[in-house]
Design a protein around this motif. Structure first.
Motif, PDB file in Angstrom:
ATOM      1  N   ASN A  85       0.804  -1.222   0.000  1.00 11.86           N
ATOM      2  CA  ASN A  85       0.000   0.000   0.000  1.00 11.86           C
ATOM      3  C   ASN A  85       0.845   1.284   0.000  1.00 11.86           C
ATOM      4  O   ASN A  85       0.472   2.273  -0.629  1.00 11.86           O
ATOM      5  N   TYR A  86       1.958   1.284   0.703  1.00 12.71           N
ATOM      6  CA  TYR A  86       2.821   2.480   0.746  1.00 12.71           C
ATOM      7  C   TYR A  86       3.565   2.557  -0.583  1.00 12.71           C
ATOM      8  O   TYR A  86       4.304   1.648  -0.949  1.00 12.71           O
ATOM      9  N   ARG A  87       3.366   3.646  -1.324  1.00 11.05           N
ATOM     10  CA  ARG A  87       3.929   3.733  -2.683  1.00 11.05           C
ATOM     11  C   ARG A  87       5.443   3.535  -2.655  1.00 11.05           C
ATOM     12  O   ARG A  87       6.139   4.165  -1.847  1.00 11.05           O
ATOM     13  N   GLY A 117       7.677   0.691   7.153  1.00 10.56           N
ATOM     14  CA  GLY A 117       8.239  -0.252   8.130  1.00 10.56           C
ATOM     15  C   GLY A 117       8.555  -1.658   7.649  1.00 10.56           C
ATOM     16  O   GLY A 117       8.626  -2.577   8.464  1.00 10.56           O
ATOM     17  N   THR A 118       8.786  -1.839   6.359  1.00 14.85           N
ATOM     18  CA  THR A 118       9.080  -3.196   5.867  1.00 14.85           C
ATOM     19  C   THR A 118      10.305  -3.794   6.584  1.00 14.85           C
ATOM     20  O   THR A 118      10.275  -4.949   7.026  1.00 14.85           O
ATOM     21  N   THR A 119      11.380  -2.993   6.721  1.00 15.74           N
ATOM     22  CA  THR A 119      12.591  -3.509   7.379  1.00 15.74           C
ATOM     23  C   THR A 119      12.310  -3.777   8.859  1.00 15.74           C
ATOM     24  O   THR A 119      12.802  -4.764   9.424  1.00 15.74           O
ATOM     25  N   PHE A 133      13.926   5.489  11.284  1.00 19.30           N
ATOM     26  CA  PHE A 133      13.619   6.915  11.226  1.00 19.30           C
ATOM     27  C   PHE A 133      12.970   7.232   9.897  1.00 19.30           C
ATOM     28  O   PHE A 133      13.284   6.611   8.874  1.00 19.30           O
ATOM     29  N   ASP A 134      12.077   8.186   9.920  1.00 18.18           N
ATOM     30  CA  ASP A 134      11.535   8.725   8.673  1.00 18.18           C
ATOM     31  C   ASP A 134      11.206  10.190   8.929  1.00 18.18           C
ATOM     32  O   ASP A 134      10.832  10.576  10.035  1.00 18.18           O
ATOM     33  N   ILE A 135      11.339  10.989   7.877  1.00 18.70           N
ATOM     34  CA  ILE A 135      11.088  12.426   8.003  1.00 18.70           C
ATOM     35  C   ILE A 135       9.588  12.695   8.212  1.00 18.70           C
ATOM     36  O   ILE A 135       9.202  13.740   8.708  1.00 18.70           O
TER      37      ILE A 135
END
Ligand SMILES: C[S@@+](CC[C@H](N)C(=O)[O-])C[C@H]1O[C@@H](n2cnc3c(N)ncnc32)[C@H](O)[C@@H]1O
Length: 474
Positions: A85-87, A117-119, A133-135
């Motif tokens: 779902n996450y492009r 969050g795949t990893t 982390f993500d912006i």
């Protein structure tokens, strides 16, 4: 953006209408639809009505570690809470392979472009501690949601996901065992609409400047002799390829890393039938069908010596023999990955080059006959190996028609110290900015049946691909 149209688009999306139908209905492109959804939900997702995902299986069926340099997953994988779902999110097979190959249980894995969050999910399943982390705050919330599943491991790994910037990490130096990350590919997909630090809003040059900072931070936080693995793909601009993969690799190398593997990840989501096939022939371009999975290492002992260019002819590249192999009845390839058998790959590849880029006026040249026939112009010159000297290029180009094509065959080599030497990267760098040459395509020739099941999994990957760099004379 017209708020009334945006509202309608969201309603249509929530009702499950397909993007192409929405596009036609409001006369907008996919990027516009993505922008509307990202503004509305905070994340660039293809299906905003998707509530709960996941399967009962907590691991893929019949999983085997990849053993060669060409990775190809026919289905993206939907175990645990994984979904597409996450492009632009990566297939969980990629982090699973990386984590199993380059880390141990209890290690600390970092993904500073965490996305949905795949990893993180793979770390939870494989007993690795995880820092993500993500912006984008909404992406971190999605990661946390995707981590809500039970798994009965004895060891409970410490999994954290926070808002953060990959260029400025709040992490101690030399503390991470593995970096496993998937940046935006410049501005191909926009992940936010107004986050100042979001690299997915940047044009190529600014993107590369910021990736330089990411590479520097990666080198700082990773422990010695550990790995930093990055997935990155090329882009297309004005009919030419932008070699983003090689350009990003250079940033990591110039910040101290060495390359241990250059893996080709095949993409299966590009269409090559009907309309696309016809256009690939009509406008003479190939559909991008591969990405690079770059395995960098922070070496304990650094060795800055460059390997000398190998002047030995690789076997099987005799010009006379190649000319005999040309078959003018082949069906043309339309993607950047050409998969041929080990025995016939050379003939198939050269036949494709001749049929796509030349009438009858071609010449094949290799390291031992670099001087093209004098006073004769060709519209295609094939350098059948990478053993040319830059100084020879000008005389070669004199024998090429204006708008003619120069094709250079390159093959990665495993050096004695286990690292990869890539003449394709070297060639691309040395010809970058050449006043008469523009890189048009980076083609990967892969061998089918290349998965050698007998190879031990602990060894280096078997190099199972070659490159053909396509330049146009301008
Ligand atoms: C290709 S996506 C990663 C997808 C992820 N691998 C997954 O499977 O969900 C790239 C991510 O980088 C994030 N990003 C962009 N600029 C960033 C930055 N400066 N620091 C951290 N994350 C950033 C975007 O928000 C996006 O989620």
């Amino acid at each position: 953006m017209n708020p009334a149209i945006a509202k309608q688009i969201i309603e249509d999306k929530l009702n499950g209408m397909h993007d192409s139908i929405i596009g036609n209905k409001y006369n907008v492109n996919l990027k516009f639809i993505e922008k509307v959804i990202t503004e509305h939900t905070g994340v660039n997702i293809s299906n905003p009505s998707l509530k709960k995902t996941g399967s009962k299986n907590l691991s893929p069926k019949n999983f085997e570690l990849e053993k060669s340099t060409v990775w190809s997953f026919k289905s993206r994988g939907n175990w645990a809470t994984h979904n597409g779902n996450y492009r632009g999110n990566w297939s969980p097979y990629i982090p699973r392979n990386i984590i199993l190959r380059y880390s141990n249980e209890g290690d600390v894995v970092l993904d500073y472009f965490c996305g949905a969050g795949t990893t993180a999910i793979e770390c939870k399943l494989l007993n690795r501690n995880f820092k993500g982390f993500d912006i984008n705050r909404s992406a971190i919330e999605l990661t946390k949601k995707n981590l809500e599943f039970g798994c009965s491991a004895l060891f409970k790994p410490c999994i954290t996901a926070d808002v953060g910037d990959a260029r400025y990490l709040n992490i101690e130096s030399d503390s991470i065992d593995l970096i496993c990350a998937h940046p935006p590919y410049s501005n191909i997909i926009n992940y936010t609409t107004d986050s100042p630090g979001d690299l997915s809003g940047l044009e190529v040059n600014s993107f590369l400047e910021e990736m330089d900072k990411v590479a520097k931070e990666s080198f700082r936080v990773i422990k010695k002799d550990k790995y930093c693995v990055i997935l990155i793909g090329d882009m297309r601009k004005n009919k030419n390829v932008v070699p983003l993969g090689f350009l990003v690799a250079e940033k990591f190398i110039s910040n101290g890393f060495v390359i241990e593997e250059m893996i080709i990840k095949r993409q299966h989501n590009c269409k090559t039938t009907g309309f696309w096939y016809k256009n690939s022939i009509k406008y003479n371009f190939l559909l991008l069908a591969h990405e690079y999975l770059l395995v960098f290492k922070k070496q304990g002992k650094r060795n800055n010596k460059k390997p000398a260019l190998d002047k030995d002819m690789p076997s099987g590249y005799s010009v006379k023999a190649i000319k005999k192999l040309i078959n003018k009845d082949i069906c043309l390839e339309a993607k950047t990955v050409w998969v041929f058998s080990q025995q016939n790959w050379l003939g198939d590849a050269v036949s494709n080059l001749v049929m796509r880029y030349s009438g009858n006026s071609y010449n094949i040249i290799n390291g031992s006959n670099l001087k093209p026939v004098k006073n004769k112009k060709h519209n295609l010159i094939i350098l059948s190996d990478q053993n040319y000297l830059k100084e020879d290029m000008d005389s070669l180009l004199q024998a090429l028609d204006h708008d003619g094509i120069l094709a250079v065959f390159c093959e990665d080599k495993r050096l004695k110290n286990g690292l990869i030497y890539s003449p394709a990267m070297e060639t691309e760098k040395s010809l970058r900015g050449h006043k008469n040459l523009k890189i048009k395509e980076i083609i990967v020739v892969a061998h089918n049946g290349g998965r050698n099941k007998d190879l031990p999994t602990n060894d280096f990957l078997e190099i199972n691909h070659k490159y053909i760099l396509i330049y146009k004379k301008t």
